[in-house]
Structure formats: structure tokens, C-alpha cells
Design a protein around this motif. Structure first.
Motif, PDB file in Angstrom:
ATOM      1  N   VAL A  53       5.520  31.539  -5.648  1.00  0.00           N
ATOM      2  CA  VAL A  53       4.633  30.970  -6.828  1.00  0.00           C
ATOM      3  C   VAL A  53       4.591  29.385  -6.684  1.00  0.00           C
ATOM      4  N   ARG A  54       5.856  28.739  -6.485  1.00  0.00           N
ATOM      5  CA  ARG A  54       5.973  27.382  -6.645  1.00  0.00           C
ATOM      6  C   ARG A  54       5.114  26.806  -5.408  1.00  0.00           C
ATOM      7  N   LEU A  55       5.141  27.461  -4.208  1.00  0.00           N
ATOM      8  CA  LEU A  55       4.286  27.066  -3.074  1.00  0.00           C
ATOM      9  C   LEU A  55       2.838  27.122  -3.613  1.00  0.00           C
ATOM     10  N   GLY A  56       2.323  28.184  -4.027  1.00  0.00           N
ATOM     11  CA  GLY A  56       1.013  28.315  -4.622  1.00  0.00           C
ATOM     12  C   GLY A  56       0.515  27.245  -5.591  1.00  0.00           C
ATOM     13  N   ARG A  57       1.449  27.319  -6.494  1.00  0.00           N
ATOM     14  CA  ARG A  57       0.936  26.095  -7.678  1.00  0.00           C
ATOM     15  C   ARG A  57       0.960  24.838  -7.120  1.00  0.00           C
ATOM     16  N   HIS A  58       1.545  24.339  -6.071  1.00  0.00           N
ATOM     17  CA  HIS A  58       1.219  23.129  -5.309  1.00  0.00           C
ATOM     18  C   HIS A  58       0.179  22.964  -4.172  1.00  0.00           C
ATOM     19  N   ALA A  59      -0.335  24.212  -3.862  1.00  0.00           N
ATOM     20  CA  ALA A  59      -1.153  24.264  -2.748  1.00  0.00           C
ATOM     21  C   ALA A  59      -2.427  23.305  -2.742  1.00  0.00           C
TER      22      ALA A  59
END
Lengths: 83, 222
Positions: A47-53
């Protein structure tokens, strides 16, 4: 609570929407199931990586937009669509 | 945050002057707007579209929608932010119009379970220091590539909820789904993305779970 049930509840758990009783069961399962702890950690990282992608300046912004596209936009505007 | 990416000035003109010129129908202002904003709008459209042709079609339609709505633009947000929202909404309209296509299966990217409810796989820590890696362009590119592999119905929900930060209700209305369906798709999309990232960052990160640990066994009875 089984691993399958815990997995189904992860999103609600992380958003704080899990009812108190279920939350207790969820965390009790985590206390004894390292495999689900690892899975949950991976989910949270995802989720964290996706939000910042896409929140960066290196996102795949094309250097040039096809001139044909620009011309199409501008010419469509100039057509008498006001009618 | 998204706003960081589209708060850039739309051109060399200051925004108030540009908007005034646009509202006055100034051809040069329109050209300035299109030439300075289209690259970012095309990048956003590509996230949603299946093909380059669709992405360009979305951008073209979005500009037409924006031009028609210019009179209503009151400057309460940046012009670039306003255009960003229009291109996303246009992409959603296109997605809805294409929904007759059969949905791709996401099942192969979801966790599997034994009949007793235990995970059928044993997971290993990816060892991804997420906070540090978020700062790295290569990581973001990898994550974007993985997102692009998701089936469209799931990719669009993930993009809208986790990246565009739209509400569940907003996404439900935009895609013609129930809020419960949006939540389910988001959860499945995250699970599938997690599988793709795990495969990427821990090539051997998942092992067959023959004889999974006693801890898992105890958990099933808790």
C-alpha cells in the motif's frame, strides 16, 4: 480466526473499520501466526509503495507529445462546436 | 502527494493571465495550454488506458471537456490540478464504456488456502525498506510496472483509491459499482500487487508450504 479469514479482514483492519471483537481475534491470530504477520507486513508495504508510485517527477512523462495529438486538440477546438 | 506533481505552472504566463486569455478565446493561449500541459495529462491517461491510442483519445476528449467547462473554472484550484481531474474523469468514462469486455482473472495473483483455512504458502519477508525505497526512482518505476500488470477492473480502482486518493463513494459512483464492490476490488488489487512485488523483490520469497509451522496450526483454533 483462520489465515483465510484474517486475510479477508486486512483492509478493514488497516482502515480501522474492523469491529472491536473482530480486531481482538485478528490480533490474537497475529500473535501466534508469523506467516500472517509476514503477509500483513508485505500488504502494508505494498500500500505504501503503491501510494507513492506516481508522486514523483520521474514518472513516465513523455518528453514530447505527438504533434498530431496537439494539432487534433487545437483543430477540434477551432471547429464550430458552439452550435 | 499528488498535488506535488501537478502544481506546476501551466506555462510561462502567470495563471490568472492565461485563464483570462482562455476565457476570452485567445487562440495562442489555448496553444500554450495544450503544449505545456499535454505531456502530464498523457502520462496520467496512460496509467488508466490499455493502449496508447486509448490514452491519446482520453487526452483529446479531456481537453474538449475542459474547453467547454472553462467558463466555470473559478481559479479555486490550480489549472493543472483542474485538468488532471478532468483527464481522470474522462478516463473513467471510457473505462465504463468498455466494461462489456470480459474481465481478466486476478485469481492467480491472490493468496491460496488449504481446506482448513491456512495459507497454502509460507511467506518470507521481502526485506524491502519501504520508506527508503519510496525515495528511489527505480523502485517507483518497478511499482508502476507491477500496477500496469493488474487486470483493468482492479488497476483502475487501485489507481483511484490509493493514488488519486478518491473516496470509496466517489469511485463507486464513477465506475458504477457499489461501495462494497470497490472495497473488495481494492483489497484484491493490493493483494495482487503485493504478489507481484514479492515476486520481484524476493524471487524465492514464497515457498510451498509442506508442513507449515505449528504456529499457523495453533492460530486456526484461536
Amino acid at each position: 480466526m483462520t489465515c483465510r479469514e484474517l486475510t479477508a479482514f486486512i483492509a478493514d483492519y488497516l482502515s480501522g473499520d474492523l469491529p472491536p471483537d473482530s480486531k481482538i481475534e485478528f490480533e490474537r491470530h497475529l500473535d501466534v501466526c508469523p506467516n500472517c504477520v509476514t503477509y500483513l507486513d508485505g500488504y502494508q508495504d505494498t500500500v505504501r509503495l503503491g501510494r507513492h508510485a506516481c508522486d514523483d517527477d520521474d514518472a513516465p512523462v513523455p518528453d514530447t507529445v505527438p504533434e498530431a495529438l496537439i494539432e487534433a486538440v487545437l483543430s477540434a477546438r477551432s471547429k464550430p462546436s458552439q452550435a | 502527494m499528488q498535488s506535488d506533481t501537478h502544481d506546476r505552472p501551466t506555462g510561462t504566463l502567470d495563471e490568472t493571465t492565461l485563464v483570462a486569455a482562455l476565457k476570452a478565446g485567445d487562440d495562442a493561449a489555448f496553444e500554450t495550454l495544450v503544449r505545456t500541459s499535454s505531456h502530464r495529462l498523457l502520462a496520467v491517461a496512460r496509467r488508466f488506458a490499455r493502449t496508447e491510442e486509448d490514452a491519446q483519445d482520453i487526452v483529446q476528449t479531456a481537453y474538449m471537456n475542459a474547453f467547454r467547462a472553462l467558463e466555470k473554472f473559478e481559479g479555486q484550484s490550480q489549472l493543472s490540478t483542474w485538468l488532471h481531474r478532468i483527464v481522470v474523469n474522462t478516463a473513467l468514462m471510457k473505462l465504463r464504456s468498455q466494461r462489456t469486455k470480459p474481465e481478466e482473472s486476478i485469481e492467480t495473483l491472490l493468496p491460496t488456502f488449504k481446506t482448513d483455512g491456512h495459507h497454502a504458502e509460507r511467506f518470507r519477508d521481502w526485506s524491502v525498506p519501504a520508506d527508503a525505497l519510496v525515495q528511489q526512482a527505480e523502485t517507483r518505476a518497478t511499482v508502476r510496472a507491477c500496477i500496469a500488470q493488474l487486470p483493468e477492473a482492479y488497476r483502475s480502482v487501485l489507481l483511484l483509491r490509493d493514488i488519486e486518493e478518491r473516496s470509496t463513494r466517489d469511485v463507486a459512483d464513477a465506475l458504477g459499482l457499489t461501495p462494497a464492490a470497490v472495497k473488495t476490488r481494492l483489497h484484491r488489487a493490493r493483494q495482487a500487487l503485493s504478489t507481484l512485488l514479492r515476486r520481484r523483490y524476493a524471487a524465492d520469497g514464497v515457498t510451498a508450504q509442506d508442513g507449515v509451522t505449528s504456529a499457523g496450526g495453533a492460530a486456526s483454533n484461536s
